[in-house]
Write a protein that holds these residues in place. Structure first.
Motif, PDB file in Angstrom:
ATOM      1  N   TYR A 167       0.687  -1.222  -0.022  1.00  0.00           N
ATOM      2  CA  TYR A 167      -0.058  -0.142   0.036  1.00  0.00           C
ATOM      3  C   TYR A 167       0.997   1.415   0.014  1.00  0.00           C
ATOM      4  N   PHE A 168       2.137   1.114   0.286  1.00  0.00           N
ATOM      5  CA  PHE A 168       3.099   2.277   0.198  1.00  0.00           C
ATOM      6  C   PHE A 168       3.047   3.097  -1.069  1.00  0.00           C
ATOM      7  N   GLY A 169       2.426   4.227  -0.882  1.00  0.00           N
ATOM      8  CA  GLY A 169       2.431   4.941  -2.274  1.00  0.00           C
ATOM      9  C   GLY A 169       1.324   4.945  -3.067  1.00  0.00           C
ATOM     10  N   VAL A 170       0.358   4.163  -2.635  1.00  0.00           N
ATOM     11  CA  VAL A 170      -0.712   3.754  -3.594  1.00  0.00           C
ATOM     12  C   VAL A 170      -1.993   4.925  -3.337  1.00  0.00           C
ATOM     13  N   GLY A 171      -1.961   5.433  -2.203  1.00  0.00           N
ATOM     14  CA  GLY A 171      -2.953   6.437  -2.123  1.00  0.00           C
ATOM     15  C   GLY A 171      -4.246   6.261  -1.207  1.00  0.00           C
ATOM     16  N   VAL A 172      -4.241   4.829  -0.805  1.00  0.00           N
ATOM     17  CA  VAL A 172      -5.116   4.379   0.134  1.00  0.00           C
ATOM     18  C   VAL A 172      -4.703   3.636   1.590  1.00  0.00           C
ATOM     19  N   VAL A 173      -5.179   3.790   2.452  1.00  0.00           N
ATOM     20  CA  VAL A 173      -4.706   3.242   3.858  1.00  0.00           C
ATOM     21  C   VAL A 173      -5.027   1.654   3.620  1.00  0.00           C
ATOM     22  N   ASP A 174      -3.948   1.142   4.158  1.00  0.00           N
ATOM     23  CA  ASP A 174      -3.857  -0.508   4.391  1.00  0.00           C
ATOM     24  C   ASP A 174      -4.936  -0.569   5.396  1.00  0.00           C
ATOM     25  N   PRO A 175      -5.842  -1.482   5.263  1.00  0.00           N
ATOM     26  CA  PRO A 175      -7.054  -1.586   6.173  1.00  0.00           C
ATOM     27  C   PRO A 175      -6.479  -2.631   7.260  1.00  0.00           C
ATOM     28  N   ALA A 176      -5.561  -3.404   7.092  1.00  0.00           N
ATOM     29  CA  ALA A 176      -4.908  -3.952   8.074  1.00  0.00           C
ATOM     30  C   ALA A 176      -4.003  -3.391   9.248  1.00  0.00           C
ATOM     31  N   PHE A 177      -3.692  -1.953   8.860  1.00  0.00           N
ATOM     32  CA  PHE A 177      -3.042  -1.216   9.708  1.00  0.00           C
ATOM     33  C   PHE A 177      -3.550   0.204   9.909  1.00  0.00           C
ATOM     34  N   SER A 178      -4.666   0.362  10.258  1.00  0.00           N
ATOM     35  CA  SER A 178      -5.426   1.723  10.353  1.00  0.00           C
ATOM     36  C   SER A 178      -5.716   2.332  11.738  1.00  0.00           C
ATOM     37  N   ARG A 179      -4.984   1.675  12.441  1.00  0.00           N
ATOM     38  CA  ARG A 179      -4.992   2.324  14.098  1.00  0.00           C
ATOM     39  C   ARG A 179      -4.385   3.603  14.084  1.00  0.00           C
ATOM     40  N   PRO A 180      -4.724   4.582  15.013  1.00  0.00           N
ATOM     41  CA  PRO A 180      -4.143   5.738  15.190  1.00  0.00           C
ATOM     42  C   PRO A 180      -2.453   5.582  15.437  1.00  0.00           C
ATOM     43  N   VAL A 181      -2.114   4.662  16.143  1.00  0.00           N
ATOM     44  CA  VAL A 181      -0.649   4.556  16.213  1.00  0.00           C
ATOM     45  C   VAL A 181       0.154   4.179  14.874  1.00  0.00           C
ATOM     46  N   ASP A 182      -0.789   3.254  14.036  1.00  0.00           N
ATOM     47  CA  ASP A 182      -0.355   3.392  12.518  1.00  0.00           C
ATOM     48  C   ASP A 182      -0.024   4.385  11.545  1.00  0.00           C
ATOM     49  N   HIS A 183      -1.094   5.366  11.852  1.00  0.00           N
ATOM     50  CA  HIS A 183      -1.186   6.640  11.013  1.00  0.00           C
ATOM     51  C   HIS A 183       0.085   7.453  11.619  1.00  0.00           C
ATOM     52  N   ALA A 184       0.255   7.567  12.796  1.00  0.00           N
ATOM     53  CA  ALA A 184       1.151   8.393  13.669  1.00  0.00           C
ATOM     54  C   ALA A 184       2.626   7.953  13.181  1.00  0.00           C
ATOM     55  N   VAL A 185       2.829   6.708  13.134  1.00  0.00           N
ATOM     56  CA  VAL A 185       4.062   6.163  12.923  1.00  0.00           C
ATOM     57  C   VAL A 185       4.365   6.518  11.174  1.00  0.00           C
ATOM     58  N   ARG A 186       3.470   6.370  10.161  1.00  0.00           N
ATOM     59  CA  ARG A 186       3.589   6.648   9.128  1.00  0.00           C
ATOM     60  C   ARG A 186       3.850   8.301   8.736  1.00  0.00           C
ATOM     61  N   TRP A 187       3.239   9.133   9.535  1.00  0.00           N
ATOM     62  CA  TRP A 187       3.109  10.436   9.429  1.00  0.00           C
ATOM     63  C   TRP A 187       4.699  10.991   9.854  1.00  0.00           C
ATOM     64  N   TRP A 188       5.313  10.303  10.964  1.00  0.00           N
ATOM     65  CA  TRP A 188       6.475  10.743  11.390  1.00  0.00           C
ATOM     66  C   TRP A 188       7.594  10.286  10.380  1.00  0.00           C
ATOM     67  N   VAL A 189       7.398   9.104   9.705  1.00  0.00           N
ATOM     68  CA  VAL A 189       8.329   8.486   8.736  1.00  0.00           C
ATOM     69  C   VAL A 189       8.450   9.803   7.614  1.00  0.00           C
ATOM     70  N   SER A 190       6.893  10.072   7.120  1.00  0.00           N
ATOM     71  CA  SER A 190       6.881  11.049   6.062  1.00  0.00           C
ATOM     72  C   SER A 190       7.673  12.300   6.510  1.00  0.00           C
ATOM     73  N   PHE A 191       7.255  12.659   7.700  1.00  0.00           N
ATOM     74  CA  PHE A 191       7.716  14.196   8.021  1.00  0.00           C
ATOM     75  C   PHE A 191       9.252  14.152   8.026  1.00  0.00           C
ATOM     76  N   ILE A 192       9.923  13.313   8.676  1.00  0.00           N
ATOM     77  CA  ILE A 192      11.417  13.316   8.809  1.00  0.00           C
ATOM     78  C   ILE A 192      12.084  12.969   7.876  1.00  0.00           C
ATOM     79  N   PHE A 193      11.645  11.873   7.105  1.00  0.00           N
ATOM     80  CA  PHE A 193      12.671  11.140   6.323  1.00  0.00           C
ATOM     81  C   PHE A 193      12.390  10.963   4.701  1.00  0.00           C
ATOM     82  N   GLU A 194      10.927  10.917   4.429  1.00  0.00           N
ATOM     83  CA  GLU A 194      10.721  11.004   2.874  1.00  0.00           C
ATOM     84  C   GLU A 194      10.978  12.148   2.044  1.00  0.00           C
ATOM     85  N   THR A 195      11.488  12.012   1.016  1.00  0.00           N
ATOM     86  CA  THR A 195      12.128  12.950   0.058  1.00  0.00           C
ATOM     87  C   THR A 195      13.318  13.731   0.609  1.00  0.00           C
ATOM     88  N   LYS A 196      13.932  13.585   1.431  1.00  0.00           N
ATOM     89  CA  LYS A 196      14.865  14.292   2.346  1.00  0.00           C
ATOM     90  C   LYS A 196      16.271  13.722   1.854  1.00  0.00           C
TER      91      LYS A 196
END
Length: 420
Positions: A53-82
């Motif tokens: 699901y990475f980069g597909v544009g929809v959320v993986d239904p198996a990992f849609s808890r708040p903690v999962d969103h928070a971790v993905r947000w953190w990785v995107s904020f700190i690491f992606e495209t830098k």
């Protein structure tokens, strides 16, 4: 990546196998930056290995808890495209180092560098098909030809061209966002995207041949688009900035001036951080609610314009930390060996990812929570730092760097480091 390898030593290729480059004269801070960049590359690539699901544009239904969103947000904020921008900057810097080395030794630089690019191309093709569809080595090998053609650019001209490339890419995506905002919204085929991601996961779990075929489909269906319209032009721009940074001597001077490094942090980190905040919130969000398409595209445009600021801010921060007494010395000693063999480490990361998440080994794609993936990244990175230090204590080059150097010089270089 070519920028992952250390600068060429000034040995004569007609002499016996060259001895390892001496410690005196090495730009240790550049090696440390490479070692640091490995963490960011691994963090982003691990997300791609772990979930289709990475980069597909929809959320993986198996990992849609708040903690999962928070971790993905953190990785995107700190690491992606830098961090690929950081590696690209170092590619251009090392390119200039290699030109200087060839000039000092009286060797022809162009044929040697073309052989190096061919070696990178071969490694990249094997890497893309066998391990990771998001390979960057092929792109670097092809863009390296352009860098070679522009090797005569003065620092100011290289900088202007780099800024023009970055502005063109960010402006193009911004224009697309504006156009999408002014046309009737198109319904996102959510069910189709879910089906596509699940089929890809099944292929990666089925068998080694199915995994290889799926990498081919990934490259044909989307990876090439990102490389051509996002990563490629931005990487080339950073090549040019790295070339200018070395040719002008600016980076070497600033690296020794903590006050100027602090000024660069103050200038760059807030701008880059603000853009990364907008990008992460729009692209990933903190819930399963998807942003409108024009907002996502606008966030990408803003990120493309501001990510170089955050990359430069990271550079200034690490160089500043390296100046601080024993703590800085220990940090440099931990990072430098990994940076000297960063190409080997980059490929090893993909080998581990393919073993853990595909049918090569445990076939865990789509079954590991994002927070566990992050913990695994830190564990693997720590192991690489330890392994790199032990390897470089007795070897002249990393294993893949040794092969690439042999291919470049067309002779066998030293394998072991001579005893003191």
């Amino acid at each position: 990546m070519a920028m992952m390898t250390s600068a060429e030593s000034s040995t004569n290729p007609s002499s016996p196998a060259p001895a390892p480059a001496p410690a005196v004269g090495r730009e240790h801070a550049i090696d440390a930056l490479r070692g640091f960049a490995l963490l960011g590359i691994l963090m982003v690539n691990a997300g791609s290995f772990a979930s289709t699901y990475f980069g597909v544009g929809v959320v993986d239904p198996a990992f849609s808890r708040p903690v999962d969103h928070a971790v993905r947000w953190w990785v995107s904020f700190i690491f992606e495209t830098k961090f690929y921008l950081l590696f690209s900057l170092l590619f251009g810097y090392s390119f200039a180092l290699q030109m200087d080395s060839a000039a000092r030794s009286g060797n022809a630089f162009v044929p040697r560098f073309l052989r190096r690019l061919l070696g990178l191309l071969l490694l990249g093709l094997a890497h893309a098909w066998l391990l990771f569809a998001g390979d960057i080595l092929v792109t670097y090998a092809l863009l390296g030809v352009l860098l070679l053609a522009w090797r005569g650019l003065k620092p100011v001209a290289a900088t202007v061209l780099a800024l023009a490339l970055l502005g063109m890419v960010a402006g193009g995506w911004g224009l697309l966002a504006w156009l999408v905002a002014h046309v009737p919204p198109i319904e996102v085929p959510v069910a189709e995207l879910h089906a596509k991601a699940q089929q890809a996961a099944q292929a990666y779990r089925a068998s080694a041949l199915d995994a290889i075929a799926q990498r081919g489909r990934d490259m044909a269906e989307g990876v090439w688009f990102v490389l051509v319209f996002v990563q490629g032009p931005c990487a080339l721009a950073m090549f040019l900035l790295g070339l200018a940074a070395h040719r002008s001597g600016y980076l070497a001077r600033v690296a020794q001036q903590p006050a100027r490094l602090r000024r660069w942090m103050v200038r760059c980190l807030p701008v880059g951080g603000a853009g990364a905040l907008f990008y992460a919130t729009a692209q990933v969000g903190t819930s399963s609610v998807q942003q409108p398409e024009h907002v996502v595209l606008a966030a990408l445009a803003v990120d493309l314009a501001t990510a170089p600021f955050l990359t430069v801010g990271y550079v200034a921060l690490l160089l500043w930390l390296l100046q601080h007494g024993t703590g800085g010395q220990r940090l440099g000693a931990a990072l430098e060996p990994a940076g000297r063999m960063a190409l080997s480490n980059y490929l090893l990361q993909s080998l581990v990812g393919a073993t853990v998440f595909t049918a090569y080994g445990f076939a865990l794609v789509g079954q590991v929570a994002p927070w566990l993936v992050v913990l695994g990244v830190f564990a693997l990175y720590g192991a690489q730092l330890v392994w790199s230090r032990r390897w470089m204590a007795t070897h002249a080059y990393g294993p893949v760097e040794w092969w690439l150097r042999a291919f470049t010089l067309w002779q066998w270089p030293a394998w072991r480091r001579p005893a003191p």
